[in-house]
Design a protein around this motif. Sequence first.
Motif, PDB file in Angstrom:
ATOM      1  N   GLY A 191       0.808  -1.200   0.000  1.00  0.00           N
ATOM      2  CA  GLY A 191       0.000   0.000   0.000  1.00  0.00           C
ATOM      3  C   GLY A 191       0.842   1.251   0.000  1.00  0.00           C
ATOM      4  N   SER A 192       1.983   1.204  -0.688  1.00  0.00           N
ATOM      5  CA  SER A 192       2.944   2.305  -0.685  1.00  0.00           C
ATOM      6  C   SER A 192       3.104   2.888  -2.081  1.00  0.00           C
ATOM      7  N   LYS A 193       3.604   4.116  -2.128  1.00  0.00           N
ATOM      8  CA  LYS A 193       3.810   4.787  -3.403  1.00  0.00           C
ATOM      9  C   LYS A 193       5.024   5.703  -3.293  1.00  0.00           C
ATOM     10  N   HIS A 240      23.478   7.234  -6.417  1.00  0.00           N
ATOM     11  CA  HIS A 240      22.812   7.338  -5.119  1.00  0.00           C
ATOM     12  C   HIS A 240      21.343   7.657  -5.384  1.00  0.00           C
ATOM     13  N   PHE A 241      20.472   6.678  -5.093  1.00  0.00           N
ATOM     14  CA  PHE A 241      19.035   6.842  -5.290  1.00  0.00           C
ATOM     15  C   PHE A 241      18.380   7.297  -3.996  1.00  0.00           C
ATOM     16  N   LYS A 242      17.411   8.205  -4.117  1.00  0.00           N
ATOM     17  CA  LYS A 242      16.593   8.634  -2.988  1.00  0.00           C
ATOM     18  C   LYS A 242      15.122   8.515  -3.384  1.00  0.00           C
ATOM     19  N   TYR A 243      14.357   7.805  -2.547  1.00  0.00           N
ATOM     20  CA  TYR A 243      12.936   7.604  -2.817  1.00  0.00           C
ATOM     21  C   TYR A 243      12.121   8.140  -1.637  1.00  0.00           C
ATOM     22  N   LEU A 244      11.250   9.098  -1.890  1.00  0.00           N
ATOM     23  CA  LEU A 244      10.328   9.569  -0.872  1.00  0.00           C
ATOM     24  C   LEU A 244       9.061   8.718  -0.977  1.00  0.00           C
ATOM     25  N   ILE A 245       8.820   7.898   0.043  1.00  0.00           N
ATOM     26  CA  ILE A 245       7.766   6.885  -0.009  1.00  0.00           C
ATOM     27  C   ILE A 245       6.650   7.240   0.962  1.00  0.00           C
ATOM     28  N   LYS A 246       5.411   7.088   0.487  1.00  0.00           N
ATOM     29  CA  LYS A 246       4.224   7.319   1.311  1.00  0.00           C
ATOM     30  C   LYS A 246       3.482   6.002   1.499  1.00  0.00           C
ATOM     31  N   GLN A 247       3.237   5.646   2.751  1.00  0.00           N
ATOM     32  CA  GLN A 247       2.453   4.464   3.087  1.00  0.00           C
ATOM     33  C   GLN A 247       1.392   4.887   4.095  1.00  0.00           C
ATOM     34  N   ASP A 248       0.139   4.922   3.660  1.00  0.00           N
ATOM     35  CA  ASP A 248      -0.924   5.502   4.478  1.00  0.00           C
ATOM     36  C   ASP A 248      -0.519   6.947   4.822  1.00  0.00           C
ATOM     37  N   SER A 249      -0.469   7.288   6.104  1.00  0.00           N
ATOM     38  CA  SER A 249      -0.082   8.647   6.494  1.00  0.00           C
ATOM     39  C   SER A 249       1.414   8.766   6.795  1.00  0.00           C
ATOM     40  N   TYR A 250       2.153   7.659   6.631  1.00  0.00           N
ATOM     41  CA  TYR A 250       3.575   7.603   6.977  1.00  0.00           C
ATOM     42  C   TYR A 250       4.404   7.927   5.741  1.00  0.00           C
ATOM     43  N   ILE A 251       5.297   8.905   5.846  1.00  0.00           N
ATOM     44  CA  ILE A 251       6.193   9.275   4.750  1.00  0.00           C
ATOM     45  C   ILE A 251       7.628   9.127   5.231  1.00  0.00           C
ATOM     46  N   TYR A 252       8.447   8.428   4.471  1.00  0.00           N
ATOM     47  CA  TYR A 252       9.844   8.239   4.860  1.00  0.00           C
ATOM     48  C   TYR A 252      10.733   8.225   3.630  1.00  0.00           C
ATOM     49  N   LEU A 253      12.026   8.381   3.870  1.00  0.00           N
ATOM     50  CA  LEU A 253      13.012   8.438   2.801  1.00  0.00           C
ATOM     51  C   LEU A 253      13.817   7.143   2.770  1.00  0.00           C
ATOM     52  N   LYS A 285       7.717  -9.484  11.586  1.00  0.00           N
ATOM     53  CA  LYS A 285       6.969  -8.565  12.448  1.00  0.00           C
ATOM     54  C   LYS A 285       7.435  -8.627  13.897  1.00  0.00           C
ATOM     55  N   MET A 286       8.080  -9.726  14.285  1.00  0.00           N
ATOM     56  CA  MET A 286       8.511  -9.901  15.665  1.00  0.00           C
ATOM     57  C   MET A 286       9.806  -9.147  15.964  1.00  0.00           C
ATOM     58  N   LEU A 287      10.432  -8.587  14.946  1.00  0.00           N
ATOM     59  CA  LEU A 287      11.690  -7.866  15.132  1.00  0.00           C
ATOM     60  C   LEU A 287      11.429  -6.422  15.524  1.00  0.00           C
ATOM     61  N   GLN A 288      12.423  -5.841  16.218  1.00  0.00           N
ATOM     62  CA  GLN A 288      12.398  -4.449  16.623  1.00  0.00           C
ATOM     63  C   GLN A 288      13.676  -3.769  16.132  1.00  0.00           C
ATOM     64  N   PRO A 289      13.692  -2.433  16.076  1.00  0.00           N
ATOM     65  CA  PRO A 289      14.942  -1.752  15.715  1.00  0.00           C
ATOM     66  C   PRO A 289      16.111  -2.246  16.562  1.00  0.00           C
ATOM     67  N   GLY A 290      17.230  -2.533  15.887  1.00  0.00           N
ATOM     68  CA  GLY A 290      18.398  -3.105  16.548  1.00  0.00           C
ATOM     69  C   GLY A 290      18.534  -4.592  16.328  1.00  0.00           C
ATOM     70  N   ALA A 322      13.900   0.665  11.571  1.00  0.00           N
ATOM     71  CA  ALA A 322      12.562   1.240  11.740  1.00  0.00           C
ATOM     72  C   ALA A 322      11.535   0.180  11.361  1.00  0.00           C
ATOM     73  N   LYS A 323      10.248   0.496  11.612  1.00  0.00           N
ATOM     74  CA  LYS A 323       9.134  -0.361  11.193  1.00  0.00           C
ATOM     75  C   LYS A 323       8.177   0.480  10.349  1.00  0.00           C
ATOM     76  N   ASP A 324       7.575  -0.134   9.323  1.00  0.00           N
ATOM     77  CA  ASP A 324       6.611   0.614   8.522  1.00  0.00           C
ATOM     78  C   ASP A 324       5.228   0.568   9.168  1.00  0.00           C
ATOM     79  N   ARG A 325       4.210   1.083   8.503  1.00  0.00           N
ATOM     80  CA  ARG A 325       2.891   1.184   9.096  1.00  0.00           C
ATOM     81  C   ARG A 325       2.189  -0.170   9.218  1.00  0.00           C
ATOM     82  N   ARG A 326       2.730  -1.190   8.599  1.00  0.00           N
ATOM     83  CA  ARG A 326       2.197  -2.546   8.758  1.00  0.00           C
ATOM     84  C   ARG A 326       3.072  -3.375   9.691  1.00  0.00           C
TER      85      ARG A 326
END
Length: 286
Positions: free
Chosen positions: A38-40, A63-76, A215-220, A241-245
């Motif tokens: 559900g990302s763009k 060097h590629f940079k993608y600004l990604i939107k998933q629901d209300s979450y936006i990240y690079l 899904k059971m993983l956390q940052p680190g 990090a974790k995404d919105r899902r």
Amino acid sequence: MCEELRQEIERRLQSLVDGKVSDEEKLLRKQQQLESRGSKILKAKAFGKILSNEGEWTRYLVHFKYLIKQDSYIYLEEEVEERAARIENQKLIEDKETKLPLVFLGEEKGVADFPEVLEERRAFHYDRLKAVQYAERWWNSYNPAYRKFNVDCTNYISQCLHAGGAPMTGYPDRSRGWWMTSNNWSYSWTVAHAFRWFLSSSKSGIRAQEVSEPKMLQPGDVICYDFQGDGRFDHSTIVTAKDRRDMPLVNAHTTNSRMRYWSYEDSTAYTPGIQYKFFQIKDDSS
């Protein structure tokens, strides 16, 4: 960057933004992965640098940079590829990502000696925030306090874990434990397959618990990859990090990447037989 390469990179990026990839398997898998999440991609940019001209081949970094939107979450998301292109009569004939063997790149100025290798500290607290901060600081550069390899993925992940407080153990046996000094290192510190087995078997110092779902993983935490599905693990990443899902986004070296979706379907190394190992890092408070 020559005009032919610039135009080709812009074409690829625009096809991703428009959701109309049709002619490159890697980009098609990336597009399908984005859609399934559900990302763009809202915006995409690339910056190139010529490394060398070797006969008919031009080696370059992009060097590629993608600004990604998933629901209300936006990240690079960011990724740096080393590529080789063949141009004849101002026409791009071939353009491909390069794959490099594991090679130590020589002496680094200021490489530190780590006294904890000798101390073998047993009790420690794993500071996930510090591990992630280190992963973010060095995702596209190299800490001069450590050795550098052109296949640097596991060396980088080991540094991240050490920055989080994980103690080195097993010195001076290269086939035992997990350690690096100013002039030597264990296989598990630098080799993905040895690192995977160390995480599964370690009973002291840094330890890990294998879990069944990302899904059971956390940052680190850490993911290990067997791209061919042949039992030989090729790559290591750290969750930053974790995404919105609630799925992991990871950082890595070799193909330097930041906030990349964990499954690596957009990698040229990906195959349908890929296997993963998901490891929760444990400490003495676990």
